[in-house]
Design a protein around this motif. Structure first.
Motif, PDB file in Angstrom:
ATOM      1  N   GLY A  95       0.775  -1.232   0.000  1.00 45.87           N
ATOM      2  CA  GLY A  95       0.000   0.000   0.000  1.00 45.87           C
ATOM      3  C   GLY A  95       0.806   1.282   0.000  1.00 45.87           C
ATOM      4  O   GLY A  95       0.226   2.369  -0.052  1.00 45.87           O
ATOM      5  N   GLY A  96       2.116   1.179   0.071  1.00 48.17           N
ATOM      6  CA  GLY A  96       2.919   2.391   0.028  1.00 48.17           C
ATOM      7  C   GLY A  96       2.904   3.024  -1.353  1.00 48.17           C
ATOM      8  O   GLY A  96       2.377   2.453  -2.310  1.00 48.17           O
ATOM      9  N   GLY A  97       3.477   4.217  -1.456  1.00 50.59           N
ATOM     10  CA  GLY A  97       3.536   4.884  -2.748  1.00 50.59           C
ATOM     11  C   GLY A  97       3.867   6.344  -2.615  1.00 50.59           C
ATOM     12  O   GLY A  97       4.312   6.801  -1.550  1.00 50.59           O
ATOM     13  N   LEU A  98       3.636   7.066  -3.689  1.00 52.58           N
ATOM     14  CA  LEU A  98       3.898   8.499  -3.756  1.00 52.58           C
ATOM     15  C   LEU A  98       2.576   9.243  -3.730  1.00 52.58           C
ATOM     16  O   LEU A  98       1.651   8.915  -4.492  1.00 52.58           O
ATOM     17  N   VAL A  99       2.488  10.244  -2.864  1.00 50.55           N
ATOM     18  CA  VAL A  99       1.255  11.014  -2.741  1.00 50.55           C
ATOM     19  C   VAL A  99       1.615  12.467  -2.466  1.00 50.55           C
ATOM     20  O   VAL A  99       2.682  12.751  -1.894  1.00 50.55           O
ATOM     21  N   GLN A 100       0.755  13.375  -2.865  1.00 43.35           N
ATOM     22  CA  GLN A 100       0.988  14.787  -2.575  1.00 43.35           C
ATOM     23  C   GLN A 100       0.596  15.102  -1.138  1.00 43.35           C
ATOM     24  O   GLN A 100      -0.250  14.408  -0.540  1.00 43.35           O
ATOM     25  N   ALA A 101       1.194  16.144  -0.608  1.00 43.85           N
ATOM     26  CA  ALA A 101       0.845  16.592   0.733  1.00 43.85           C
ATOM     27  C   ALA A 101      -0.660  16.844   0.824  1.00 43.85           C
ATOM     28  O   ALA A 101      -1.261  17.403  -0.097  1.00 43.85           O
ATOM     29  N   GLU A 112       6.940  15.350   6.013  1.00 44.22           N
ATOM     30  CA  GLU A 112       7.704  14.717   7.096  1.00 44.22           C
ATOM     31  C   GLU A 112       7.216  13.311   7.436  1.00 44.22           C
ATOM     32  O   GLU A 112       7.842  12.618   8.247  1.00 44.22           O
ATOM     33  N   ASP A 113       6.129  12.873   6.827  1.00 45.39           N
ATOM     34  CA  ASP A 113       5.694  11.481   6.985  1.00 45.39           C
ATOM     35  C   ASP A 113       6.451  10.543   6.043  1.00 45.39           C
ATOM     36  O   ASP A 113       6.289   9.317   6.125  1.00 45.39           O
ATOM     37  N   THR A 114       7.250  11.109   5.141  1.00 46.77           N
ATOM     38  CA  THR A 114       8.022  10.294   4.213  1.00 46.77           C
ATOM     39  C   THR A 114       8.981   9.385   4.965  1.00 46.77           C
ATOM     40  O   THR A 114       9.773   9.840   5.785  1.00 46.77           O
ATOM     41  N   ALA A 115       8.879   8.084   4.691  1.00 44.14           N
ATOM     42  CA  ALA A 115       9.700   7.099   5.391  1.00 44.14           C
ATOM     43  C   ALA A 115       9.394   5.715   4.832  1.00 44.14           C
ATOM     44  O   ALA A 115       8.435   5.545   4.067  1.00 44.14           O
ATOM     45  N   VAL A 116      10.192   4.761   5.233  1.00 44.06           N
ATOM     46  CA  VAL A 116       9.837   3.355   5.031  1.00 44.06           C
ATOM     47  C   VAL A 116       9.023   2.931   6.249  1.00 44.06           C
ATOM     48  O   VAL A 116       9.450   3.136   7.391  1.00 44.06           O
ATOM     49  N   TYR A 117       7.863   2.371   5.994  1.00 46.66           N
ATOM     50  CA  TYR A 117       6.958   1.952   7.058  1.00 46.66           C
ATOM     51  C   TYR A 117       7.058   0.432   7.227  1.00 46.66           C
ATOM     52  O   TYR A 117       6.936  -0.319   6.254  1.00 46.66           O
ATOM     53  N   TYR A 118       7.273   0.040   8.489  1.00 44.09           N
ATOM     54  CA  TYR A 118       7.451  -1.369   8.821  1.00 44.09           C
ATOM     55  C   TYR A 118       6.320  -1.849   9.715  1.00 44.09           C
ATOM     56  O   TYR A 118       6.013  -1.220  10.742  1.00 44.09           O
ATOM     57  N   TYR A 157       8.716  -9.558  15.480  1.00 50.56           N
ATOM     58  CA  TYR A 157       8.732  -9.835  14.049  1.00 50.56           C
ATOM     59  C   TYR A 157       8.544  -8.541  13.284  1.00 50.56           C
ATOM     60  O   TYR A 157       7.801  -7.652  13.731  1.00 50.56           O
ATOM     61  N   TRP A 158       9.193  -8.459  12.128  1.00 49.58           N
ATOM     62  CA  TRP A 158       9.117  -7.288  11.261  1.00 49.58           C
ATOM     63  C   TRP A 158       8.776  -7.701   9.845  1.00 49.58           C
ATOM     64  O   TRP A 158       9.194  -8.771   9.381  1.00 49.58           O
ATOM     65  N   GLY A 159       8.061  -6.815   9.158  1.00 49.49           N
ATOM     66  CA  GLY A 159       7.904  -6.966   7.731  1.00 49.49           C
ATOM     67  C   GLY A 159       9.102  -6.386   7.004  1.00 49.49           C
ATOM     68  O   GLY A 159      10.037  -5.871   7.632  1.00 49.49           O
ATOM     69  N   GLN A 160       9.053  -6.438   5.684  1.00 47.22           N
ATOM     70  CA  GLN A 160      10.191  -5.982   4.883  1.00 47.22           C
ATOM     71  C   GLN A 160      10.164  -4.475   4.651  1.00 47.22           C
ATOM     72  O   GLN A 160      11.165  -3.904   4.218  1.00 47.22           O
ATOM     73  N   GLY A 161       9.032  -3.843   4.934  1.00 49.56           N
ATOM     74  CA  GLY A 161       8.911  -2.403   4.785  1.00 49.56           C
ATOM     75  C   GLY A 161       8.270  -1.996   3.474  1.00 49.56           C
ATOM     76  O   GLY A 161       8.385  -2.695   2.460  1.00 49.56           O
ATOM     77  N   THR A 162       7.592  -0.861   3.501  1.00 54.58           N
ATOM     78  CA  THR A 162       6.994  -0.285   2.298  1.00 54.58           C
ATOM     79  C   THR A 162       7.258   1.222   2.309  1.00 54.58           C
ATOM     80  O   THR A 162       7.111   1.876   3.339  1.00 54.58           O
ATOM     81  N   GLN A 163       7.662   1.741   1.160  1.00 52.78           N
ATOM     82  CA  GLN A 163       8.051   3.152   1.070  1.00 52.78           C
ATOM     83  C   GLN A 163       6.817   4.038   0.932  1.00 52.78           C
ATOM     84  O   GLN A 163       5.952   3.792   0.083  1.00 52.78           O
ATOM     85  N   VAL A 164       6.788   5.083   1.733  1.00 48.51           N
ATOM     86  CA  VAL A 164       5.781   6.137   1.611  1.00 48.51           C
ATOM     87  C   VAL A 164       6.521   7.443   1.347  1.00 48.51           C
ATOM     88  O   VAL A 164       7.398   7.828   2.126  1.00 48.51           O
ATOM     89  N   THR A 165       6.171   8.094   0.260  1.00 43.01           N
ATOM     90  CA  THR A 165       6.793   9.365  -0.100  1.00 43.01           C
ATOM     91  C   THR A 165       5.705  10.405  -0.273  1.00 43.01           C
ATOM     92  O   THR A 165       4.771  10.202  -1.056  1.00 43.01           O
ATOM     93  N   VAL A 166       5.835  11.512   0.466  1.00 46.61           N
ATOM     94  CA  VAL A 166       4.861  12.598   0.399  1.00 46.61           C
ATOM     95  C   VAL A 166       5.555  13.816  -0.199  1.00 46.61           C
ATOM     96  O   VAL A 166       6.516  14.338   0.383  1.00 46.61           O
TER      97      VAL A 166
END
Length: 115
Positions: A8-14, A87-93, A104-113
């Motif tokens: 569900g991660g991705g690129l989104v505008q502020a 500032e919410d831009t990050a890899v979300y785990y 336990y951890w997932g592999q992460g998904t990138q969120v870019t704002v």
């Protein structure tokens, strides 16, 4: 053993929204589940958590904007993110365990704002 897969991660505008999903395989009964994030050059930080009875906890920086939910039947946890900021831009785990001791951890998904 628990295996976690985020999506569900991705690129989104502020000001926009994204919904993250985390699908778990294995026994998650009695575990807290939730999300951390890690921005470049920064430590991984807690975002939100939810326990088996669906009591929730949030970092101050996301309160009122993010909503965590959980489906015990589907063995999944979700993070609805609204009013996103650069500032919410990050890899979300995704994690399972406790916020103080994730097991336990997932592999992460990138969120870019973008601003």
């Amino acid at each position: 053993q628990v295996h976690l897969v985020e999506s569900g991660g991705g690129l989104v505008q502020a000001g926009g929204s994204l919904r993250l999903s985390c699908a778990a395989s294995g026994r998650t009964y009695s575990y807290d589940m939730g999300w951390f994030r890690q921005a470049p050059g920064k430590e991984r930080q807690f975002v939100a958590g939810i326990d088996w009875s669906k009591v929730t906890n949030y970092a101050d920086s996301v309160k009122g904007r993010f909503t965590i939910s959980r489906s015990n039947a589907n063995n999944a946890v979700y993070l609805q993110m609204n009013s996103l900021k650069p500032e919410d831009t990050a890899v979300y785990y995704c994690y399972a365990g406790s916020s103080g001791n994730p097991l336990y951890w997932g592999q992460g998904t990138q969120v870019t704002v973008s601003s």
